[in-house]
Design an enzyme around this catalytic site. Structure first.
Site, PDB file in Angstrom:
ATOM      1  N   ASP A 131      -9.548   2.726   2.540  1.00  0.00           N
ATOM      2  CA  ASP A 131      -9.456   1.959   3.786  1.00  0.00           C
ATOM      3  C   ASP A 131     -10.055   2.711   4.977  1.00  0.00           C
ATOM      4  O   ASP A 131     -10.901   2.197   5.695  1.00  0.00           O
ATOM      5  CB  ASP A 131      -8.001   1.611   4.101  1.00  0.00           C
ATOM      6  N   LYS A 185       0.807  -1.228   0.000  1.00  0.00           N
ATOM      7  CA  LYS A 185       0.000   0.000   0.000  1.00  0.00           C
ATOM      8  C   LYS A 185       0.838   1.275   0.000  1.00  0.00           C
ATOM      9  O   LYS A 185       0.446   2.279  -0.612  1.00  0.00           O
ATOM     10  CB  LYS A 185      -0.954   0.003   1.193  1.00  0.00           C
TER      11      LYS A 185
END
Length: 276
Positions: free
Chosen positions: A102, A66
């Site tokens: 997220d 990420k």
């Protein structure tokens, strides 16, 4: 021609993203397919270059990529750039654009079961990409007191110092956090510890946990990590990572297709595949 979507990670076999998104493509009549792709850290750049070359329409990014993927993208959304992590990529006319769903996905899932989360002193365990997204999103939502616990204090300090929202934060070691655990109304576990179904490790001891504390773990496979099971056995209310997974996936699907999907359908599908 069928559109191609994917999720990049290591490990990746546990991911329910292909099940969830392929079902959505079918439900909304979209001619597309979503694949899980095992990508090692040392081959991430080559993988991204290859996906761009074959014209992939979009992809998700999971552990451990990420943060590492950002230099290989053509554009990064300001929120994702501030967080320093990307979990969703959209291909717009050959340009790869990165976003982070997220944190907003986590908050969306949390507020379905905890209406007063803004007023609770919070502890976030971990300082990786997911932790940054959740910390920033909770700060943006109005949480005023939010501490960080991580084995590397420097990474936690970066989250604290780089957050654009005002929030009171202490950075604790594992030992220090364990001693003050009873002070928290919300504890969020964001590390991969407990992801394996055979795992018994926990990020920290819950010996001093208050049973009134709400305990959350972003792991959803298995449905109950050792950390959540321990908290539940001590009388705490718990939430696994399924709501975050569903809502971040719904936001990604909307970025790719412009369609807001049925989150209840998504949750039921994933639960059925996990045996829940």
């Amino acid at each position: 021609m069928q559109k191609l979507y994917a999720v990049l990670g290591d490990p990746i076999a546990h991911s329910m993203s292909p099940v969830m998104h392929n079902d959505l493509f079918g439900a909304y009549g979209i001619h597309a397919h979503y694949h899980p792709l095992l990508v090692k850290k040392e081959t991430l750049q080559e993988a991204v270059t290859g996906l761009k070359a074959i014209g992939i329409s979009g992809f998700n990014v999971t552990v451990p990529h990420k943060e590492r993927i950002i230099p290989f993208l053509d554009y990064v959304d300001p929120l994702a750039a501030a967080i320093g992590a990307v979990n969703t990529v959209v291909n717009i006319e050959g340009k790869l654009q990165g976003y982070n769903t997220d944190g907003t996905g986590y908050v969306a899932g949390l507020q379905t079961v905890l209406s007063d989360f803004k007023d609770r002193r919070t502890l976030v365990i971990g300082a990786g990409g997911a932790a940054r997204g959740i910390y920033f999103a909770l700060a943006a939502a109005g949480v005023q007191q939010m501490d960080l616990c991580n084995r590397t204090a420097e990474k936690a300090e970066l989250i604290k110092n780089e957050c654009p929202y005002e929030v009171e934060t202490n950075v604790y070691s594992k030992d220090m956090a364990e001693k003050v655990l009873s002070q928290y109304g919300l504890i969020i576990q964001t590390t991969p510890i407990g992801m394996s179904s055979a795992a018994t490790d926990m990020p920290l001891s819950l010996q001093h946990l208050d049973s009134k504390t709400f305990v959350s773990d972003i792991i959803y496979n298995p449905l109950y990590s050792p950390f959540l099971l321990a908290a539940k056995n001590m009388g705490a209310e718990v939430q696994n990572g399924l709501p975050m997974f569903v809502y971040q996936g719904a936001l990604a699907f909307e970025l790719w297709t412009g369609i807001k999907p049925d989150t209840n359908r998504m949750k039921k599908l994933v639960l059925s595949h996990l045996g829940g």
